[in-house]
Design a protein around this motif. Structure first.
Motif, PDB file in Angstrom:
ATOM      1  N   MET A 103      26.155   6.791   3.830  1.00 37.62           N
ATOM      2  CA  MET A 103      27.147   6.256   2.891  1.00 37.62           C
ATOM      3  C   MET A 103      27.499   4.821   3.256  1.00 37.62           C
ATOM      4  O   MET A 103      27.617   3.950   2.380  1.00 37.62           O
ATOM      5  CB  MET A 103      28.415   7.133   2.929  1.00 37.62           C
ATOM      6  CG  MET A 103      28.254   8.498   2.293  1.00 37.62           C
ATOM      7  SD  MET A 103      29.547   9.701   2.795  1.00 37.62           S
ATOM      8  CE  MET A 103      31.065   8.821   2.414  1.00 37.62           C
ATOM      9  N   PRO A 195      32.295  13.920   4.064  1.00 38.20           N
ATOM     10  CA  PRO A 195      30.848  14.142   4.038  1.00 38.20           C
ATOM     11  C   PRO A 195      30.464  15.627   4.143  1.00 38.20           C
ATOM     12  O   PRO A 195      29.449  16.037   3.563  1.00 38.20           O
ATOM     13  CB  PRO A 195      30.346  13.354   5.249  1.00 38.20           C
ATOM     14  CG  PRO A 195      31.378  12.321   5.493  1.00 38.20           C
ATOM     15  CD  PRO A 195      32.684  12.911   5.060  1.00 38.20           C
ATOM     16  N   LEU A 198      30.464  16.892   0.799  1.00 34.19           N
ATOM     17  CA  LEU A 198      29.334  16.379   0.021  1.00 34.19           C
ATOM     18  C   LEU A 198      28.035  17.087   0.371  1.00 34.19           C
ATOM     19  O   LEU A 198      27.141  17.200  -0.478  1.00 34.19           O
ATOM     20  CB  LEU A 198      29.192  14.872   0.246  1.00 34.19           C
ATOM     21  CG  LEU A 198      30.342  14.020  -0.308  1.00 34.19           C
ATOM     22  CD1 LEU A 198      30.169  12.568   0.117  1.00 34.19           C
ATOM     23  CD2 LEU A 198      30.428  14.133  -1.827  1.00 34.19           C
ATOM     24  N   PRO A 202      26.481  18.076  -3.372  1.00 33.70           N
ATOM     25  CA  PRO A 202      25.823  16.765  -3.451  1.00 33.70           C
ATOM     26  C   PRO A 202      26.015  16.054  -4.791  1.00 33.70           C
ATOM     27  O   PRO A 202      25.901  14.830  -4.848  1.00 33.70           O
ATOM     28  CB  PRO A 202      24.342  17.100  -3.207  1.00 33.70           C
ATOM     29  CG  PRO A 202      24.212  18.564  -3.384  1.00 33.70           C
ATOM     30  CD  PRO A 202      25.539  19.165  -3.077  1.00 33.70           C
ATOM     31  N   LYS A 205      28.257  12.997  -4.748  1.00 33.37           N
ATOM     32  CA  LYS A 205      27.923  11.770  -4.010  1.00 33.37           C
ATOM     33  C   LYS A 205      28.109  10.531  -4.890  1.00 33.37           C
ATOM     34  O   LYS A 205      28.477   9.465  -4.411  1.00 33.37           O
ATOM     35  CB  LYS A 205      26.482  11.829  -3.485  1.00 33.37           C
ATOM     36  CG  LYS A 205      26.297  12.768  -2.316  1.00 33.37           C
ATOM     37  CD  LYS A 205      24.855  12.732  -1.843  1.00 33.37           C
ATOM     38  CE  LYS A 205      24.631  13.712  -0.703  1.00 33.37           C
ATOM     39  NZ  LYS A 205      23.217  13.793  -0.311  1.00 33.37           N
ATOM     40  N   THR A 208      31.564   9.425  -4.745  1.00 29.95           N
ATOM     41  CA  THR A 208      31.854   8.804  -3.457  1.00 29.95           C
ATOM     42  C   THR A 208      31.360   7.361  -3.431  1.00 29.95           C
ATOM     43  O   THR A 208      32.026   6.471  -2.886  1.00 29.95           O
ATOM     44  CB  THR A 208      31.199   9.622  -2.328  1.00 29.95           C
ATOM     45  OG1 THR A 208      31.680  10.958  -2.417  1.00 29.95           O
ATOM     46  CG2 THR A 208      31.524   9.050  -0.962  1.00 29.95           C
TER      47      THR A 208
END
Ligand code: SF4
Length: 222
Positions: A103, A195, A198, A202, A205, A208
């Motif tokens: 990230m 995370p 996530l 997913p 994401k 994010t």
């Protein structure tokens, strides 16, 4: 990629003061003064390493203080150490840590360029949620870390970090995309998913990524 670049900060000192004590078994920590008084990094780390201010000291392998640049523009704050972190003494080192690193790379930052810490410095048994008394006992350490780093922005990872940093119980989804400030400072706080969440979800994401871009756009403290 059109990503704003972190600029050198010229922000004034946060001007925040520390809670007076760290718990009943811990000696009071001197409050920080406006001219940079209070504990330095070495003494602060030493205090944390020997801390017995809450019950979590009984089950930890070691404390997990924090890692990264102590002059970072971005400070990342998570919840608490997990099993990998408890073993290695460093925050975000497991699969969630690898995703956090990715990230950060996505916004042009290496792990070494940010400062990473948690609300709690010791692992709660079986990764249960931190208890209010544990957060209360530990938060002076994080407060001092924030004072020392003086980041341009704090990124709160996940519900637990956001709730404890901002003293709210608002749903995380409603906190995203807003600019909060940390404690009695002007340091902006931006909230996004943890995370570990996530890894299980997913599809979020993309949100994010939007939060990270928002954090980069947030104006620095005056
Ligand atoms: S969690 Fe924080 S307050 Fe509790 S023992 Fe560890 S360092 Fe001390």
């Amino acid at each position: 990629m059109g990503i704003p670049v972190w600029v050198p900060r010229g922000a004034p000192a946060a001007g925040a003061s520390m809670p007076a004590t760290l718990g009943s078994e811990q000696a009071p920590v001197p409050a920080a003064s406006g001219d940079g008084g209070g504990l330095g990094w070495t003494e602060l780390e030493r205090r944390v390493a020997g801390c017995v201010a809450c019950e979590l000291h009984r089950s930890r392998t070691q404390t997990v203080f924090g890692t990264g640049s102590r002059e970072a523009d971005l400070m990342v704050i998570g919840e608490a150490p997990g099993a990998d972190e408890d073993r290695q003494g460093e925050p975000f080192v497991g699969r969630a840590g690898q995703l956090l690193n990715a990230m950060l790379r996505a916004i042009g930052l290496s792990r070494e360029e940010v400062y990473i810490a948690n609300i709690l410095k010791c692992r709660p048994p079986r990764n249960r949620d931190p208890r209010p008394e544990e957060v209360a006992a530990c938060e002076a350490y994080l407060h001092r870390q924030v004072e020392l780093v003086r980041p341009r922005v704090i990124l709160a990872l996940g519900r637990i970090a956001a709730h404890n940093l901002l003293k709210t119980d608002a749903p995380l989804g409603r906190m995203r995309g807003r600019r909060y400030t940390y404690s009695d400072t002007e340091i902006p706080v931006v909230v996004t998913y943890h995370p570990a969440y996530l890894l299980r979800n997913p599809a979020d994401k993309r949100k994010t990524w939007q939060d990270l871009k928002f954090a980069q756009r947030v104006p620095a403290p005056r």
